[in-house]
Design a protein around this motif. Structure first.
Motif, PDB file in Angstrom:
ATOM      1  N   TRP A   1       0.835  -1.207   0.000  1.00  7.62           N
ATOM      2  CA  TRP A   1       0.000   0.000   0.000  1.00  7.62           C
ATOM      3  C   TRP A   1       0.870   1.257   0.000  1.00  7.62           C
ATOM      4  CZ3 TRP A   1      -4.251   2.553  -0.791  1.00  7.62           C
ATOM      5  CH2 TRP A   1      -4.523   3.746  -0.111  1.00  7.62           C
ATOM      6  N   LEU A   2       1.914   1.270   0.802  1.00 12.27           N
ATOM      7  CA  LEU A   2       2.791   2.439   0.879  1.00 12.27           C
ATOM      8  C   LEU A   2       3.487   2.685  -0.458  1.00 12.27           C
ATOM      9  CD1 LEU A   2       4.296   1.873   4.440  1.00 12.27           C
ATOM     10  CD2 LEU A   2       2.575   3.554   3.755  1.00 12.27           C
ATOM     11  N   GLN A   3       3.860   1.619  -1.145  1.00 16.40           N
ATOM     12  CA  GLN A   3       4.496   1.793  -2.456  1.00 16.40           C
ATOM     13  C   GLN A   3       3.507   2.333  -3.481  1.00 16.40           C
ATOM     14  OE1 GLN A   3       7.989  -1.661  -2.206  1.00 16.40           O
ATOM     15  NE2 GLN A   3       6.281  -1.909  -3.593  1.00 16.40           N
ATOM     16  N   LEU A   4       2.260   1.915  -3.389  1.00 14.84           N
ATOM     17  CA  LEU A   4       1.260   2.408  -4.332  1.00 14.84           C
ATOM     18  C   LEU A   4       0.982   3.897  -4.127  1.00 14.84           C
ATOM     19  CD1 LEU A   4      -1.389  -0.485  -4.431  1.00 14.84           C
ATOM     20  CD2 LEU A   4       0.068   0.258  -6.305  1.00 14.84           C
ATOM     21  N   VAL A   5       0.811   4.314  -2.875  1.00 16.74           N
ATOM     22  CA  VAL A   5       0.455   5.714  -2.621  1.00 16.74           C
ATOM     23  C   VAL A   5       1.669   6.632  -2.720  1.00 16.74           C
ATOM     24  CG1 VAL A   5      -1.516   5.087  -1.184  1.00 16.74           C
ATOM     25  CG2 VAL A   5       0.713   5.430  -0.108  1.00 16.74           C
ATOM     26  N   HIS A   6       2.881   6.053  -2.729  1.00 15.86           N
ATOM     27  CA  HIS A   6       4.081   6.886  -2.836  1.00 15.86           C
ATOM     28  C   HIS A   6       4.118   7.614  -4.174  1.00 15.86           C
ATOM     29  CE1 HIS A   6       8.198   8.206  -2.302  1.00 15.86           C
ATOM     30  NE2 HIS A   6       8.516   7.678  -3.480  1.00 15.86           N
ATOM     31  N   ASN A   7       3.711   6.935  -5.218  1.00 17.59           N
ATOM     32  CA  ASN A   7       3.676   7.564  -6.548  1.00 17.59           C
ATOM     33  C   ASN A   7       2.276   8.124  -6.774  1.00 17.59           C
ATOM     34  OD1 ASN A   7       3.532   8.037  -9.414  1.00 17.59           O
ATOM     35  ND2 ASN A   7       5.363   6.765  -9.638  1.00 17.59           N
ATOM     36  N   LYS A   8       2.137   9.444  -6.747  1.00 17.70           N
ATOM     37  CA  LYS A   8       0.825  10.092  -6.768  1.00 17.70           C
ATOM     38  C   LYS A   8       0.116   9.997  -8.120  1.00 17.70           C
ATOM     39  CE  LYS A   8       1.492  11.414  -2.550  1.00 17.70           C
ATOM     40  NZ  LYS A   8       0.779  10.714  -1.453  1.00 17.70           N
ATOM     41  N   THR A   9       0.864   9.738  -9.172  1.00 16.86           N
ATOM     42  CA  THR A   9       0.230   9.662 -10.496  1.00 16.86           C
ATOM     43  C   THR A   9      -0.028   8.228 -10.944  1.00 16.86           C
ATOM     44  OG1 THR A   9       2.401   9.750 -11.577  1.00 16.86           O
ATOM     45  CG2 THR A   9       1.245  11.841 -11.213  1.00 16.86           C
ATOM     46  N   ARG A  10       0.819   7.301 -10.516  1.00 16.70           N
ATOM     47  CA  ARG A  10       0.677   5.921 -10.988  1.00 16.70           C
ATOM     48  C   ARG A  10      -0.562   5.247 -10.410  1.00 16.70           C
ATOM     49  NH1 ARG A  10       5.660   2.753  -9.643  1.00 16.70           N
ATOM     50  NH2 ARG A  10       6.563   4.173 -11.162  1.00 16.70           N
ATOM     51  N   LEU A  11      -0.844   5.510  -9.115  1.00 20.12           N
ATOM     52  CA  LEU A  11      -1.992   4.864  -8.484  1.00 20.12           C
ATOM     53  C   LEU A  11      -3.310   5.240  -9.164  1.00 20.12           C
ATOM     54  CD1 LEU A  11      -3.257   3.102  -6.316  1.00 20.12           C
ATOM     55  CD2 LEU A  11      -3.218   5.084  -4.771  1.00 20.12           C
ATOM     56  N   PRO A  12      -3.607   6.526  -9.384  1.00 16.65           N
ATOM     57  CA  PRO A  12      -4.854   6.852 -10.084  1.00 16.65           C
ATOM     58  C   PRO A  12      -4.926   6.238 -11.485  1.00 16.65           C
ATOM     59  CG  PRO A  12      -3.961   8.807  -9.040  1.00 16.65           C
ATOM     60  CD  PRO A  12      -2.915   7.754  -8.939  1.00 16.65           C
ATOM     61  N   ALA A  13      -3.791   6.221 -12.181  1.00 16.66           N
ATOM     62  CA  ALA A  13      -3.782   5.634 -13.523  1.00 16.66           C
ATOM     63  C   ALA A  13      -4.072   4.136 -13.457  1.00 16.66           C
ATOM     64  CB  ALA A  13      -2.437   5.889 -14.195  1.00 16.66           C
ATOM     65  N   ALA A  14      -3.474   3.464 -12.467  1.00 17.03           N
ATOM     66  CA  ALA A  14      -3.706   2.024 -12.330  1.00 17.03           C
ATOM     67  C   ALA A  14      -5.154   1.736 -11.959  1.00 17.03           C
ATOM     68  CB  ALA A  14      -2.768   1.443 -11.276  1.00 17.03           C
ATOM     69  N   VAL A  15      -5.710   2.522 -11.032  1.00 17.36           N
ATOM     70  CA  VAL A  15      -7.110   2.334 -10.632  1.00 17.36           C
ATOM     71  C   VAL A  15      -8.038   2.583 -11.812  1.00 17.36           C
ATOM     72  CG1 VAL A  15      -8.953   3.270  -9.189  1.00 17.36           C
ATOM     73  CG2 VAL A  15      -6.699   2.842  -8.205  1.00 17.36           C
ATOM     74  N   ALA A  16      -7.725   3.611 -12.596  1.00 22.65           N
ATOM     75  CA  ALA A  16      -8.547   3.898 -13.778  1.00 22.65           C
ATOM     76  C   ALA A  16      -8.494   2.738 -14.769  1.00 22.65           C
ATOM     77  CB  ALA A  16      -8.068   5.185 -14.440  1.00 22.65           C
ATOM     78  N   GLY A  17      -7.302   2.149 -14.925  1.00 20.39           N
ATOM     79  CA  GLY A  17      -7.179   1.010 -15.841  1.00 20.39           C
ATOM     80  C   GLY A  17      -7.986  -0.185 -15.387  1.00 20.39           C
ATOM     81  N   VAL A  18      -7.919  -0.501 -14.093  1.00 15.89           N
ATOM     82  CA  VAL A  18      -8.695  -1.620 -13.564  1.00 15.89           C
ATOM     83  C   VAL A  18     -10.191  -1.320 -13.665  1.00 15.89           C
ATOM     84  CG1 VAL A  18      -9.170  -3.018 -11.516  1.00 15.89           C
ATOM     85  CG2 VAL A  18      -6.836  -2.341 -12.042  1.00 15.89           C
ATOM     86  N   SER A  19     -10.567  -0.063 -13.405  1.00 16.11           N
ATOM     87  CA  SER A  19     -11.979   0.325 -13.528  1.00 16.11           C
ATOM     88  C   SER A  19     -12.470   0.157 -14.954  1.00 16.11           C
ATOM     89  CB  SER A  19     -12.164   1.779 -13.082  1.00 16.11           C
ATOM     90  OG  SER A  19     -11.838   1.939 -11.729  1.00 16.11           O
ATOM     91  N   PHE A  20     -11.637   0.550 -15.904  1.00 13.03           N
ATOM     92  CA  PHE A  20     -12.015   0.402 -17.305  1.00 13.03           C
ATOM     93  C   PHE A  20     -12.225  -1.064 -17.660  1.00 13.03           C
ATOM     94  CE2 PHE A  20     -10.619  -0.400 -21.708  1.00 13.03           C
ATOM     95  CZ  PHE A  20     -11.594   0.315 -22.383  1.00 13.03           C
ATOM     96  N   ALA A  21     -11.313  -1.905 -17.211  1.00 14.30           N
ATOM     97  CA  ALA A  21     -11.460  -3.342 -17.481  1.00 14.30           C
ATOM     98  C   ALA A  21     -12.712  -3.891 -16.809  1.00 14.30           C
ATOM     99  CB  ALA A  21     -10.222  -4.092 -16.991  1.00 14.30           C
ATOM    100  N   SER A  22     -13.009  -3.425 -15.589  1.00 11.30           N
ATOM    101  CA  SER A  22     -14.207  -3.881 -14.888  1.00 11.30           C
ATOM    102  C   SER A  22     -15.465  -3.473 -15.638  1.00 11.30           C
ATOM    103  CB  SER A  22     -14.239  -3.302 -13.467  1.00 11.30           C
ATOM    104  OG  SER A  22     -13.124  -3.715 -12.719  1.00 11.30           O
ATOM    105  N   VAL A  23     -15.485  -2.221 -16.097  1.00 10.85           N
ATOM    106  CA  VAL A  23     -16.648  -1.744 -16.861  1.00 10.85           C
ATOM    107  C   VAL A  23     -16.816  -2.556 -18.139  1.00 10.85           C
ATOM    108  CG1 VAL A  23     -17.570   0.195 -18.196  1.00 10.85           C
ATOM    109  CG2 VAL A  23     -16.597   0.591 -15.927  1.00 10.85           C
ATOM    110  N   LEU A  24     -15.708  -2.810 -18.827  1.00  8.28           N
ATOM    111  CA  LEU A  24     -15.775  -3.549 -20.083  1.00  8.28           C
ATOM    112  C   LEU A  24     -16.333  -4.953 -19.861  1.00  8.28           C
ATOM    113  CD1 LEU A  24     -15.183  -3.478 -23.081  1.00  8.28           C
ATOM    114  CD2 LEU A  24     -12.829  -4.160 -22.600  1.00  8.28           C
ATOM    115  N   VAL A  25     -15.837  -5.643 -18.840  1.00 10.22           N
ATOM    116  CA  VAL A  25     -16.316  -6.999 -18.568  1.00 10.22           C
ATOM    117  C   VAL A  25     -17.772  -6.979 -18.102  1.00 10.22           C
ATOM    118  CG1 VAL A  25     -16.009  -9.041 -17.123  1.00 10.22           C
ATOM    119  CG2 VAL A  25     -14.015  -7.887 -18.089  1.00 10.22           C
ATOM    120  N   LEU A  26     -18.103  -6.052 -17.195  1.00  8.26           N
ATOM    121  CA  LEU A  26     -19.478  -5.970 -16.699  1.00  8.26           C
ATOM    122  C   LEU A  26     -20.459  -5.651 -17.821  1.00  8.26           C
ATOM    123  CD1 LEU A  26     -18.952  -4.103 -13.304  1.00  8.26           C
ATOM    124  CD2 LEU A  26     -19.985  -6.360 -13.580  1.00  8.26           C
ATOM    125  N   MET A  27     -20.068  -4.768 -18.735  1.00  8.24           N
ATOM    126  CA  MET A  27     -20.978  -4.416 -19.835  1.00  8.24           C
ATOM    127  C   MET A  27     -21.143  -5.591 -20.794  1.00  8.24           C
ATOM    128  SD  MET A  27     -22.056  -1.540 -19.001  1.00  8.24           S
ATOM    129  CE  MET A  27     -23.115  -1.394 -20.448  1.00  8.24           C
TER     130      MET A  27
END
Length: 391
Positions: free
Chosen positions: A16-42
């Motif tokens: 968790w500390l490594q993820l939040v250390h990089n302020k830009t990578r975490l939102p990008a990664a979450v957005a990517g997983v969210s996109f994949a979730s939306v795609l599969v759910l749809m």
């Protein structure tokens, strides 16, 4: 969050500390997983809507057993049956009633020139062929020539039309050179191949489709006598009816065959299936890129731990921690966005598109597995690394 994870893990939440250390990578990664979730759910939602629309006509059949042509895959295809099969079925022990069902399609042209496709049920008004209270209440009406009932869930119909019909104002329209008078409504809903349904008498059906013969319905609906066993009756029917032109199944079995055909052999079902696979691959690639980059940036730190005796499972636990966090943080917004899209698409198309608890849990587990798999792949480089070579 750090304290909560520390209590759950029993150690410092390094992932968790490594993820939040990089302020830009975490939102990008979450957005990517969210996109994949939306795609599969749809894609799963569309596939579920396809299955739901396939089920619609079967749910309306007031029968225990369905006799259809041997080449039938869906209610609308397959050869017509000889009406003689109905009388042969009536002679079988355990059969209480057998009624014909005629099935066709028409194009309902609107005043603006657009066309709505309707699936048509031709039924015997003297028999309760359809299991729908609104239809059962108007059987005497459709017994009259060229009188029909229409599906109030038909897509993109003129505004206020169904309310007008329900208030007792008949609606007339021309189709196939005849004028049909719609005197009532019912509700079934449209699907991928039709915008709605129309119910008429068998005699009106034959006038509307002059190429069809009275002695050749599409299906025969069989109801069992009280206490009769379904499987035994099916076996007796199969022994009496010739297999070269007749297929005898329960209504549920006919639906299962139809569903398997349309989801594995028709293009629309295959497209939705491939969409699910693509969504999973997109998620794996995105999470792998994030985790592998993180592992590469901290390789020297990991090597130090490795050199002083920490086993490979320790590093796996850190990466899996990151993967699980990304799965949870990415699934929640993806789920919320999918709920909104479900509602919008269902309202616009009339498709039976709805989120189910089982689907949400299935996708959550799938997203978690996808992220864990990406994490396992990302740690391969660390497993092969020699600590002495990293400094």
């Amino acid at each position: 969050m750090t304290e909560l994870l520390a209590k759950l893990l029993g150690r410092l939440p390094i992932g968790w500390l490594q993820l939040v250390h990089n302020k830009t990578r975490l939102p990008a990664a979450v957005a990517g997983v969210s996109f994949a979730s939306v795609l599969v759910l749809m894609q799963l939602g569309f596939l579920g809507a396809l299955v739901g629309s396939i089920r619609l006509p079967y749910d309306q059949m007031n029968a225990d057993i369905l006799i259809s042509a041997s080449d039938m895959n869906t209610p609308a295809d397959g050869s017509p049956l000889p009406r003689q099969r109905m009388f042969e079925a009536l002679s079988v022990e355990g059969v209480a009633r057998a009624t014909p069902l005629y099935y066709g399609k028409i194009e309902w042209k609107q005043s603006d020139g657009t066309i709505r496709n309707l699936d048509v049920f031709g039924i015997d008004p003297s028999s309760e062929t359809i299991r729908n209270p609104a239809i059962e209440a108007r059987l005497a009406d459709i017994a009259r020539a060229d009188v029909a009932l229409i599906d109030a869930k038909t897509r993109n119909a003129p505004d206020g039309l169904f309310a007008q019909i329900a208030n007792g104002q008949p609606y007339r329209f021309e189709v196939k050179g005849r004028t049909l008078t719609v005197v009532g409504t019912f509700e079934i809903g449209g699907g991928f191949t039709a915008d709605g349904y129309l119910v008429i008498s068998d005699q009106t059906f034959l006038r509307l489709f002059p190429q069809r013969a009275a002695g050749a319905p599409n299906h025969i609906l069989v109801s069992l006598a009280p206490g009769a066993d379904v499987r035994s009756t099916i076996e007796r029917l199969r022994a009496v009816l010739p297999a070269y032109d007749s297929s005898v199944r329960t209504v549920a079995e006919a639906f299962d065959k139809d569903r398997a055909f349309q989801t594995t052999q028709r293009p629309v079902g295959l497209v939705f299936g491939f969409g699910i696979v693509i969504g999973v691959l997109v998620g794996i690639i995105i999470v792998y890129q994030v985790l592998s980059t993180d592992v590469a940036e901290h390789l020297k730190e990991y090597a130090t731990f490795k050199a002083i005796g920490y086993p490979q499972r320790f590093f796996l636990s850190i990466v899996f921690e990151e993967a699980a966090i990304l799965a949870a943080l990415g699934f929640i917004p993806g789920f919320v966005v999918s709920l909104g899209l479900y509602a919008m698409i269902a309202a616009a198309t009339g498709l039976p598109l709805a989120m189910t608890g089982a689907r949400a849990v299935f996708v959550l587990i799938g997203v978690l597995g996808m992220c864990l798999l990406s994490g396992a792949i990302a740690t391969r480089k660390l497993a092969r690394a020699n600590p002495a070579d990293l400094f």
